[in-house]
Design an enzyme around this catalytic site. Structure first.
Site, short mmCIF file in Angstrom:
data_model
loop_
_atom_site.label_atom_id
_atom_site.label_comp_id
_atom_site.label_asym_id
_atom_site.label_seq_id
_atom_site.Cartn_x
_atom_site.Cartn_y
_atom_site.Cartn_z
N GLU A 196 0.81 -1.30 -0.06
CA GLU A 196 -0.06 -0.10 -0.17
C GLU A 196 0.87 1.42 -0.20
O GLU A 196 0.57 2.12 -0.71
CB GLU A 196 -1.02 0.01 1.16
CG GLU A 196 -1.86 -1.12 1.14
CD GLU A 196 -2.79 -1.38 -0.07
OE1 GLU A 196 -2.82 -0.25 -0.79
OE2 GLU A 196 -3.18 -2.24 -0.51
N HIS B 291 -5.18 -5.76 -11.42
CA HIS B 291 -4.43 -6.76 -10.17
C HIS B 291 -4.26 -7.86 -11.07
O HIS B 291 -3.46 -8.76 -10.43
CB HIS B 291 -5.78 -6.96 -9.25
CG HIS B 291 -5.94 -5.70 -8.40
ND1 HIS B 291 -7.06 -4.83 -8.53
CD2 HIS B 291 -5.51 -5.25 -7.10
CE1 HIS B 291 -7.10 -3.68 -7.64
NE2 HIS B 291 -6.01 -4.25 -6.95
#
Length: 517
Positions: A333, A419
């Protein structure tokens, strides 16, 4: 454009180069005394970086002239990096008639003597529109921009719609429409998903701050990173985590501090990895920390980076029983923040896949760097059990093992969810680091194929992530696709280890093995 020398520009760039000490690559006599054999940057000075950016901005007008930009175009400096050989890489955003140019970013590469060596542009088209007066009325809150990400630049409006995605993740959807026809040109989602007793790393050291009779989870040694408890809320910062005796968490998610321990430890390890291995002081390179929020929402099975708050947010998983604060997830992140402050890879198409892969690459690298109970591996999110069957979220050695990710590039890769298109670069990174075929690393078995049947011999993880970092920070732009990523990493390997070295050749071979040619 053929590079040529402008005396005033050259003098200014030489002066700037002399000032830059941020991210300077140091040479290692043991490996290659005539090159930057150990490409770990020297300790950086935040103030020197700021001074270098200020100096480059003062010369931005002459730089624009040197590049042959139009009279209405202006350059805004985002970063300046200097190599050991004196080459200076200056990253710019562009405006046209004072309007932001989306897809107008570029990086100049200038020799120590001020000679312009090359330029990498997000779009090679000349930035020009017939008028900046819009035919159509702007929606409330929209801003007028020049859309130049692909094709001919046009006058456009950018609108940001906020809300909540299907899985509970906040939404900040950017929509770009033609200011003349009203046609939607593009859209992308800006929210990127993706001693204490921790849940995943065992007993870990924490740097905290004394506050009155107790302690708060504020890391004064790493830019002031703070960890907050949202208490299942979905907005605001929440409450700063505090403790009476500086002994945090229990290793169980039943203790609300435990998620905070993992988040704070993940932030600390990511900071240390960036600084020790890459010479970068914080996500933005300015010595300032982001912050973390834990216990987001009800049974929220995700974690995300939000650039608007410069923060990481973690849910507690299905039934609020397993927080999404595993070490490689935390590194993942925060690395979205790194990408936003460097290449700015747009979170859609092939550039979006590269954005996600960058976070997987550095998240995995942080996990290896920390070398704790959550031991390093090439599996993403293997501890959080997000699938409910004990399998990891993603595999880097053979991405298709998750049933959705791409092992290699194919036509239409840019239309695949970011993703899953990230699998191409994740596979490349694994092959570059460890090579193809069967092997066991830290007790985990891998068997990495190649799309062309070739055999790849890895150069080691450390060299691989340093090559990726250099490519990201000095050659990639917001629109970089897989072909351009190959070119950027080959250049980066050449800069760090020599254009004819094993490293550059292996970079090319690893890309070929995932069908990027």
């Amino acid at each position: 454009m053929t590079p040529h020398k402008n005396t005033r520009r050259a003098a200014a760039l030489v002066a700037t180069a002399a000032m830059v000490v941020v991210g300077v690559q140091t040479a290692s006599a043991a490996t290659a005394p005539d090159r930057a054999g150990d490409p770990t940057p020297a300790p950086s000075s935040v103030s020197a970086r700021a001074a270098a950016i200020k100096s480059a901005q003062a010369d931005a007008t002459s730089a624009a002239a040197e590049l042959g930009l139009g009279a209405k175009e202006k350059l805004v400096v985002r970063d300046v990096i200097k190599d050991a050989d004196g080459t200076v890489h200056t990253r710019y955003e562009r405006t046209y008639a004072s309007l932001p140019v989306l897809g107008g970013d570029l990086v100049t590469h200038t020799a120590q003597d001020g000679r312009l060596k090359s330029v990498d542009k997000a779009n090679d088209a000349r930035i020009s529109v017939a008028t900046t007066d819009a035919v159509r009325k702007a929606a409330a809150g929209a801003r007028k921009v020049i859309w130049a990400r692909d094709g001919k630049p046009v006058l456009a409006f950018e609108t940001v719609r906020t809300g909540v995605q299907k899985d509970g993740t906040p939404s900040r959807l950017h929509i770009v429409t033609d200011a003349t026809t009203g046609k939607k040109l593009h859209q992308y989602e800006a929210i990127e998903t993706g001693t204490g007793a921790s849940q995943y790393s065992g007993e870990v050291p924490l740097t905290t701050t004394k506050n009155g009779s107790g302690f708060e989870l504020t890391d004064g040694e790493r830019g002031g990173h703070k960890t907050y408890d949202l208490n299942q809320g979905q907005s605001g910062t929440g409450k700063l985590l505090t403790d009476d005796d500086d002994k945090w968490g229990s290793g169980s998610n039943d203790n609300r501090q435990t998620a905070g321990v993992d988040a704070a430890y993940g932030a600390a390890m990511t900071w240390d990895f960036y600084k020790t291995e890459l010479g970068r002081s914080g996500i933005a390179g300015d010595g300032k920390a982001a912050y973390s929020r834990v216990h987001y929402g009800q049974s929220y099975v995700n974690a995300f980076w939000d650039d608007s708050c410069f923060c990481m947010t973690y849910g507690d998983g299905e039934g609020d029983k397993k927080s999404l604060t595993e070490l490689d997830v935390a590194g993942h992140e925060m690395s979205h923040g790194l990408t936003s402050r460097t290449a700015g890879l747009e979170y859609s198409g092939e550039s979006g896949g590269l954005n996600e892969a960058t976070s997987d690459i550095f998240g995995t690298s942080v996990e290896f760097f920390a070398n704790k109970e959550d031991i390093g591996d090439y599996l993403i999110g293997e501890e959080i059990d997000i699938n409910g069957d004990g399998t990891p979220l993603r595999y880097m050695d053979k991405p298709s093992k998750d049933g959705k990710s791409l092992d290699a590039w194919k036509a239409g890769a840019g239309d695949v969810d970011v993703h899953y298109s990230s699998g191409i670069a994740n596979h490349f990174f694994y092959l570059l680091s460890e090579g193809s075929g069967k092997k066991t690393i830290n007790g985990v078995d891998y068997d990495s194929p190649t799309s062309d049947g070739s055999t790849v011999t890895g150069i080691g993880r450390e060299k691989a992530y340093k090559i990726w970092y250099k490519a990201l920070t000095t050659y990639m732009t917001s629109t970089t696709d897989y072909k351009a990523a190959r070119e950027a990493t080959v250049k980066a390997a050449g800069d760090l280890y020599g254009a004819d070295g094993t490293e550059a050749k292996t970079v090319a071979a690893a890309w070929g093995a995932v069908n990027v040619k």
